[in-house]
Design an enzyme around this catalytic site. Structure first.
Site, PDB file in Angstrom:
ATOM      1  N   LYS A   1       0.828  -1.213   0.000  1.00  0.00           N
ATOM      2  CA  LYS A   1       0.000   0.000   0.000  1.00  0.00           C
ATOM      3  C   LYS A   1       0.860   1.259   0.000  1.00  0.00           C
ATOM      4  O   LYS A   1       0.653   2.162  -0.809  1.00  0.00           O
ATOM      5  CB  LYS A   1      -0.932   0.035   1.235  1.00  0.00           C
TER       6      LYS A   1
ATOM      7  N   ARG B   1      11.333  -2.443  11.119  1.00  0.00           N
ATOM      8  CA  ARG B   1      10.349  -2.005  12.114  1.00  0.00           C
ATOM      9  C   ARG B   1      10.134  -3.085  13.173  1.00  0.00           C
ATOM     10  O   ARG B   1      10.124  -4.270  12.848  1.00  0.00           O
ATOM     11  CB  ARG B   1       9.010  -1.696  11.416  1.00  0.00           C
TER      12      ARG B   1
ATOM     13  N   ARG C   1      -0.654  -9.504  13.013  1.00  0.00           N
ATOM     14  CA  ARG C   1      -1.241  -8.415  12.215  1.00  0.00           C
ATOM     15  C   ARG C   1      -2.084  -8.972  11.060  1.00  0.00           C
ATOM     16  O   ARG C   1      -3.124  -8.426  10.720  1.00  0.00           O
ATOM     17  CB  ARG C   1      -0.118  -7.500  11.681  1.00  0.00           C
TER      18      ARG C   1
END
Ligand code: ADP
Ligand code: AMP
Length: 214
Positions: free
Chosen positions: A13, A160, A171
């Site tokens: 995205k 991250r 997630r």
């Protein structure tokens, strides 16, 4: 052009949103980037959001909806915007609808980037992110020119905390339960378009531009 990017974490995205934002000259609004900037600056919002993000959970709706509604009222959004990572729940989508109605406007397209779960973990472990400007790279599929240095701003690239494998699996589970119902939500509004997110980065951008038109 008013756009939403949909897709699992790691679907691409952010990668596509940055390119589309540059092509159509519209702001790229990433709620993940907004939270990370707040974490870096140690704001109250950042401290609260970090608790959820580190566990791979969604930040509660009430912490995110007003931020986006306020951002959309800014001058640079008047001719369009691309939302990346928002909405992530049905209540967020409903609050976005309300904000857009109050601005007398609506979404043109919700672009769903479709990538099977088995590709996602591989992508996330190779993702490197710039905390300074939000750019993302992949060690194999989209490497920076100099290892661990951002091409755009020379900031340091990091893995991250929430891209570690066990957090990615969490997630993904949350994506399927809480976010994927948005695919139907936008399909019913006739704004959904789906692109094959397993193709290479430039081919996906071309498919999106073909859909959006000049
Ligand atoms: P999202 O914003 O959906 O979480 P990103 O845009 O950050 O996802 O992409 C996740 C990782 O996958 C990054 O490391 C990115 O460089 C890489 N990536 C993005 N699109 C592709 C693609 N089409 N093929 C291979 N890797 C990709
Ligand atoms: P992203 O950079 O889009 O992958 O987002 C990173 C993390 O920020 C997510 O895993 C969530 O914890 C949080 N987050 C970002 N956007 C939202 C949102 N719209 N709603 C809830 N949590 C969000």
């Amino acid at each position: 052009m008013r756009l939403i990017m949909l897709g699992a974490p790691g679907a691409g995205k952010g990668t596509q949103a940055k390119k589309i934002a540059a092509i159509y000259n519209i702001p790229h609004i990433s709620t993940g980037d907004i939270f990370r900037a707040n974490i870096k600056d140690k704001t109250d919002l950042g401290l609260k959001a970090k608790e959820y993000m580190d566990k791979g959970l969604l930040v509660p709706d009430e912490l995110v909806v007003d931020i986006v509604a306020d951002r959309l009222k800014q001058e640079d959004c008047k001719d369009g915007f691309i939302l990346d990572g928002f909405p992530r729940t049905i209540p967020q989508a409903e609050s976005l609808d309300k904000a857009l109605i109050s601005m007398d406007t609506k979404i043109n397209y919700a672009i769903n980037i479709d990538v099977p779960d088995e590709n996602i973990v591989r992508r996330m472990s190779g993702r490197r992110a710039c905390l300074k400007c939000g750019a993302t790279y992949h060690i194999n599929y989209n490497p920076p020119q100099v290892k661990d240095i951002c091409d755009s701003c020379t900031g340091e690239l990091i893995l991250r905390d929430d891209d570690k494998e066990e957090t990615v699996l969490k997630r993904l589970d949350i994506y399927h339960k809480q976010t994927s119902p948005l695919i139907n939500y936008y399909e019913e509004k006739n704004t959904l378009v789906t692109v094959d997110g397993t193709k290479n980065i430039d081919d996906i951008t071309k498919s999106i531009v073909e859909i959006l038109g000049a």
